[in-house]
Each structure stands twice: as structure tokens, then as C-alpha cells.
Design a protein around this motif. Sequence first.
Motif, PDB file in Angstrom:
ATOM      1  N   GLY A 223      59.059  16.138  71.684  1.00  0.00           N
ATOM      2  CA  GLY A 223      59.398  16.738  72.968  1.00  0.00           C
ATOM      3  C   GLY A 223      58.661  16.065  74.105  1.00  0.00           C
ATOM      4  N   CYS A 224      59.192  16.239  75.321  1.00  0.00           N
ATOM      5  CA  CYS A 224      58.552  15.668  76.494  1.00  0.00           C
ATOM      6  C   CYS A 224      57.231  16.387  76.745  1.00  0.00           C
ATOM      7  CB  CYS A 224      59.462  15.810  77.703  1.00  0.00           C
ATOM      8  SG  CYS A 224      61.030  14.951  77.507  1.00  0.00           S
ATOM      9  N   SER A 225      56.250  15.646  77.225  1.00  0.00           N
ATOM     10  CA  SER A 225      54.923  16.216  77.394  1.00  0.00           C
ATOM     11  C   SER A 225      54.823  17.080  78.622  1.00  0.00           C
ATOM     12  CB  SER A 225      53.883  15.088  77.462  1.00  0.00           C
ATOM     13  OG  SER A 225      54.191  14.227  78.549  1.00  0.00           O
ATOM     14  N   ASP A 226      55.655  16.852  79.655  1.00  0.00           N
ATOM     15  CA  ASP A 226      55.583  17.677  80.846  1.00  0.00           C
ATOM     16  C   ASP A 226      56.911  17.609  81.589  1.00  0.00           C
ATOM     17  OD1 ASP A 226      55.653  15.221  82.218  1.00  0.00           O
ATOM     18  OD2 ASP A 226      53.452  15.108  82.193  1.00  0.00           O
ATOM     19  N   ASP A 227      56.995  18.393  82.692  1.00  0.00           N
ATOM     20  CA  ASP A 227      58.243  18.458  83.442  1.00  0.00           C
ATOM     21  C   ASP A 227      58.608  17.104  84.030  1.00  0.00           C
ATOM     22  OD1 ASP A 227      57.733  21.011  82.790  1.00  0.00           O
ATOM     23  OD2 ASP A 227      57.745  21.829  84.819  1.00  0.00           O
TER      24      ASP A 227
ATOM     25  N   VAL B 261      70.972  30.707  73.510  1.00  0.00           N
ATOM     26  CA  VAL B 261      70.343  29.418  73.208  1.00  0.00           C
ATOM     27  C   VAL B 261      68.852  29.486  73.502  1.00  0.00           C
ATOM     28  CG1 VAL B 261      70.307  26.948  73.749  1.00  0.00           C
ATOM     29  CG2 VAL B 261      72.484  28.170  73.676  1.00  0.00           C
ATOM     30  N   LEU B 262      68.479  30.106  74.616  1.00  0.00           N
ATOM     31  CA  LEU B 262      67.056  30.284  74.926  1.00  0.00           C
ATOM     32  C   LEU B 262      66.355  31.090  73.846  1.00  0.00           C
ATOM     33  CD1 LEU B 262      67.111  31.124  78.757  1.00  0.00           C
ATOM     34  CD2 LEU B 262      66.063  29.111  77.696  1.00  0.00           C
ATOM     35  N   SER B 263      67.068  32.068  73.296  1.00  0.00           N
ATOM     36  CA  SER B 263      66.445  32.978  72.336  1.00  0.00           C
ATOM     37  C   SER B 263      66.219  32.350  70.972  1.00  0.00           C
ATOM     38  CB  SER B 263      67.314  34.229  72.189  1.00  0.00           C
ATOM     39  OG  SER B 263      66.826  35.085  71.180  1.00  0.00           O
ATOM     40  N   ASP B 264      67.263  31.697  70.420  1.00  0.00           N
ATOM     41  CA  ASP B 264      67.138  31.216  69.038  1.00  0.00           C
ATOM     42  C   ASP B 264      67.117  29.696  68.889  1.00  0.00           C
ATOM     43  OD1 ASP B 264      69.802  30.390  69.309  1.00  0.00           O
ATOM     44  OD2 ASP B 264      70.609  32.140  68.279  1.00  0.00           O
ATOM     45  N   GLY B 265      67.364  28.951  69.979  1.00  0.00           N
ATOM     46  CA  GLY B 265      67.281  27.492  69.907  1.00  0.00           C
ATOM     47  C   GLY B 265      68.476  26.810  69.289  1.00  0.00           C
ATOM     48  N   ARG B 266      69.538  27.547  68.954  1.00  0.00           N
ATOM     49  CA  ARG B 266      70.729  26.929  68.369  1.00  0.00           C
ATOM     50  C   ARG B 266      71.596  26.321  69.468  1.00  0.00           C
ATOM     51  NH1 ARG B 266      74.152  31.096  65.800  1.00  0.00           N
ATOM     52  NH2 ARG B 266      75.592  29.333  65.758  1.00  0.00           N
ATOM     53  N   THR B 267      72.021  25.082  69.265  1.00  0.00           N
ATOM     54  CA  THR B 267      72.899  24.419  70.222  1.00  0.00           C
ATOM     55  C   THR B 267      74.239  25.148  70.284  1.00  0.00           C
ATOM     56  OG1 THR B 267      71.869  22.292  69.743  1.00  0.00           O
ATOM     57  CG2 THR B 267      74.025  22.244  70.801  1.00  0.00           C
TER      58      THR B 267
ATOM     59  N   ASP C 199      55.555  21.378  73.627  1.00  0.00           N
ATOM     60  CA  ASP C 199      54.438  21.847  72.803  1.00  0.00           C
ATOM     61  C   ASP C 199      54.670  23.264  72.285  1.00  0.00           C
ATOM     62  OD1 ASP C 199      53.125  19.450  73.253  1.00  0.00           O
ATOM     63  OD2 ASP C 199      52.127  20.184  75.049  1.00  0.00           O
ATOM     64  N   GLY C 200      55.903  23.522  71.854  1.00  0.00           N
ATOM     65  CA  GLY C 200      56.237  24.821  71.286  1.00  0.00           C
ATOM     66  C   GLY C 200      56.566  25.897  72.304  1.00  0.00           C
ATOM     67  N   GLU C 201      56.401  25.617  73.597  1.00  0.00           N
ATOM     68  CA  GLU C 201      56.700  26.597  74.645  1.00  0.00           C
ATOM     69  C   GLU C 201      58.109  26.361  75.169  1.00  0.00           C
ATOM     70  OE1 GLU C 201      55.268  27.855  79.168  1.00  0.00           O
ATOM     71  OE2 GLU C 201      54.150  26.353  78.006  1.00  0.00           O
ATOM     72  N   VAL C 202      58.914  27.417  75.221  1.00  0.00           N
ATOM     73  CA  VAL C 202      60.277  27.302  75.729  1.00  0.00           C
ATOM     74  C   VAL C 202      60.230  27.180  77.246  1.00  0.00           C
ATOM     75  CG1 VAL C 202      62.528  28.416  75.909  1.00  0.00           C
ATOM     76  CG2 VAL C 202      61.196  28.632  73.801  1.00  0.00           C
ATOM     77  N   ARG C 203      60.762  26.076  77.761  1.00  0.00           N
ATOM     78  CA  ARG C 203      60.771  25.839  79.209  1.00  0.00           C
ATOM     79  C   ARG C 203      62.137  26.070  79.839  1.00  0.00           C
ATOM     80  NH1 ARG C 203      56.603  22.599  81.122  1.00  0.00           N
ATOM     81  NH2 ARG C 203      54.704  23.044  79.934  1.00  0.00           N
TER      82      ARG C 203
END
Length: 572
Positions: free
Chosen positions: A9-13, A80-86, A116-120
Motif C-alpha cells: 500500500g501507499c505510505s501516505d496520501d 466496499v469500505l466495510s468489507d474491502g471487497r471490490t 498500514d492497515g488503516e482504511v482511508r
Amino acid sequence: MTTRPPATGCSDDGELARVARSFAASSSSGLLVLDTDLRYVHVNEALARMNGVSAEDHRGRPARDVMPLSEHAEPVLRAVLSDGRTREVVSSRKTQDAHMSARRYWLGVYDRWEVDGEVRGLVGVVVEVSEAYRGWLDGGREEHHLGLFDAARQRIGTTLDRDTTCGELAAFAVPLLADGATVDLLPEFTTPGGGHRDRPAAADPGGRGPVSLRREALAGVPQLRRVTEEMGGVGELVDYEADSAVARVLREGRPAREDFGAATWRGPAAARVAAYRAAGAHSGMAVPLVSRGRPLGVLTMMRAGASPAFTEQDEFTAREIATRAAVSLDHALHYEHEHAVARELQESLLGEPRDPRPDIDIATRYLPSGSEALVGGDWFDVVALSGGRTLKVMGDVMGHGLNAAVAMSHYRMLVRALAATDAAPHEMLARMDDMVAAAGFDRVATCLLEVVDPGAGTAQIASAGHLPPALVDRSGIRLLDVPTGPPLGTGAGGYTSTAFPRTPGPVMLLYTDGLVERRGEDIDVSLRRLTDLRPPPVGADLGDLVDYVVDQLGPDAEDDIAVMASRLRPRG
């Protein structure tokens, strides 16, 4: 074999925006980034042009204010935000550009954005599909049909199981599209191991004769369901006349609508139509299930009572939903075939090994992780060596499915070939690692080798990335300290053999990681799950001991399990 790839994942915005701009430079598709409140973080110029709003004016605004979201779309994005499924969303509205008078349609694919595991938020790619939808969807029914498309994407094809997929299609059709529905497949796709992607259909749907299909699912209001089951229940073969709508649909590959309301029905299947008319049905529609140009079966629907007759717009909607369902069904059939072949291959290689020597008892078990997971590359083997010694093998190839099972057979044959050289365990692992790396295997494997020498009362053990063996004796279950080299196939080498005493009585337990490992859990915690078990009494049957361990730890397994227990017999 459990793998833990590094985070990508990307490290920051700022990094996400940089990647987005790089992607956007050569893309004609719209790209957007939303935060968790569904407000714009970034859009590319293509999406700005689609929406008729500058990229700068998007930032910070709620998506619903700019982006063409239907009432059905926002709950999908929240999911999608909740479970991460496309997920995919079809949406429509008039936009703020020079073409405001023309309604436009978009297909968006959305995935969750995590750092880093946080949903953005969400990342989406949007393409315009106006030409495909304009002319089919009128304003009065537009939201209804778009909602059906979105709902179908979420509710059909949720698993890689043929029966489940067919059941989802029938359950979706009733009551959203019809009052009664059946899903029938060509028989060759309903036999164990059927449905190979590259195998042509055995039936000849292009012929002019009658066809027989196997009923996979049905749904309907009580009176239609009762009549349908009388004509063919789930699992039964149903015959259709050569000129019936179902046979024509299979031949021609396009939907067919029929009006049952004629005073005297003179077409094919007159008795069948009469029974449906008696139950209140007044119209029917058959839609082909086709994937990759290959007919799989037919979705048949009926309407009864006060429901309106099927229209051209209904036909378009049903065809689109059936097309998507057929793709999911094709995936399920491919999975089913691969699962059957892989299972057959694995079972042929994992037969209960015969005792290679009269002075050692051995018991093994293999347990797949569940009906929804492809068989993996777990394997075990026992080979008689010179001098009264015995080689025991426990291995685990990365991944699941047919490729993993084939790779497992290659590793197994390598071990057997090297066993004839009388090399030490670490030497066999080193040679295997070199050979696999040179051959360019794309499947690495962990492996544990134990050479038991009853005459000397010792065992030489070497590990290539495998979990440590366990010794079961009066004191309980404890892990042996075996140096662990890298998995096979890396070409790194560096293996060591360690000697341990082996005497009659104690049991050596070899196993794959599926026995103990659980997702998100530290490996030390996982291994304690094994060592905390209270073992059966010393001298208990080895088969009973293996069953006990698998029964205690297997129900929560997330991967295949292979276990081997061995015990030296007393001299004389």
C-alpha cells in the motif's frame, strides 16, 4: 502453505496522489479517490471531463454532489469500505457539461484504499457505457433497472460453487424479474469434475433435435413452484422439444419471449404451457447462459397474475444479468473441474504409506480445509533406505489447486530420487533447492526430512522453512529445536541436519502449517495450541493419536492439514 507478502500500500496520501497522477497521464478512464465520508481526494482529468467539473472543484466535495450516483450506488460504496471487497456500480444522470440534455451512464469499479492497515477511503476507475445503455432504459424505469444491475453484482456469484450460483440466480429472478424461474444446465456441466474451461459442450445446442437439461435451481410463488417441481425437480433431467423456446435459445444464443395467453396454445410443449396457464402464468421468457461463446444452460422465467407481460426492456435487463451470472457460473465450473483433478492427483500420491520396515509404525492423515477451498500442495512420504533406515518426508507447496498439486508431485519425485543416493537430510535439501531453482519452478515449498536409524537409536532431521516436529511422550508434547533453512526453490541453500535420540515409545509428529496457523496470529501462539494439548496415554494406537490431534485442532483450520505420526517398535 501460509505466505505473508510484504505490504504494498501507499505510505501516505501524497504517494497515493502521485501514483494516481501517473496512472491518469495515459488513461482515458476516469480515476477517483474518495475519503471515508465519500468526499473527493483526487480525480484525474478524464473524470473531470466526464463530470463537466474541474479536478480542483471536485476536491473536498461529497461524491453525490458531482459524481453520477444512483440511490443504489452509495450503499454499495459503503459496503466496499466495510468489507474491502471490490464492487461494480452502474450509475446515471445528466451531468454539468455541454451535453446536459443527454443522459449518460457509467460503470465504476471500486476498491478499498488502506494505508498500514488503516482504511482511508476508496479508489475507483470509471468508464462511460452510455452507448450500451441509452435506448434501452427509459426514464420511468431507469432507476429500477440500474438498481437491478447493482443488486445482481452483489448477490449472484458470491462463491465458487455451481449449485450456490444457480440458486442465487433463481432466487434473484424471483420476485425482482419474474414470479417463477428455473436454471437448467447442459448435463456435461453437472457431472463431478465437469465444466473444464477449454472443453466444448458435449451436447449439440446448435442442432435441431430435442435437448435434455439438468435442473439446478428453481424459485417461484407457491402455485408456479408446485407445477414446476412436478415437471422436474432440482437434480432431475428435463426434456425440451426441438422447437421449444429453451431449445431455440440454446441454438440461437438469444432470448425468447412467449405469450401463454392465446386461447389455444398450438406451439411445442403445449401440455407444459397448459399446466402453467392453469397455475396463473400468462407469459414466459428464456435467456441463454453463455460464457466465452459457449452455452452452459438456460434461465427460464414466467410471470403470472397481475404481473405485466415481459417487455423488450425486461429482455435486455435479463440478458445482462444472465451474462454476468454465466461468467460466475463458468468460474465455478472451472473451479469444480480443477478441484476434482487436483483431488484425484493428490489422493493418488497420498495413499497411506506401508510400513517400510518391521521396526517402525506410521499413521498419516490428510484433511482439506473445506469444500470451498481448492486442494493444496501438502504431501508426505515414507521411503525405505539402506541399512535398515527409513526416510520420512513432510512438505507443503505454496498455493492451492491443480498447479500446486502438480508441483507437489514433482517435489515428491525429487525426494524419492535423492533418497537413493543415501545422502544426509541436509544434503538432499540442498540438492533439491539447486535443482528446483535451476528449473525455474514458480512454486516454492517448505519441507522437513527425517532419517530414522533404529539400529543406532537416532534420527537426523533437516528443515527447509518448515515448522518444527513435535515429540509426544509421557511429559506431553514438545517441539524439537531444528535449525530452519530457507524454503526450497529460493536457491539460497544453507541447510543443517540435527541428530536426536529415537527410542521405542515416544511418538514423532510431523505436520503442515494448516494444523496450527491461524490468520493474524503470532506463530508462537499457534504452536502453543499444539503443545498445550493433553496427549493420549503412551502406547495408544497411532491412528487414534493422529485423529485426536486433528479433531482438536482441525475444525478451525484455514488451510489443508497433513499429519504423520511414527513410533519405533520394541526390539524383538
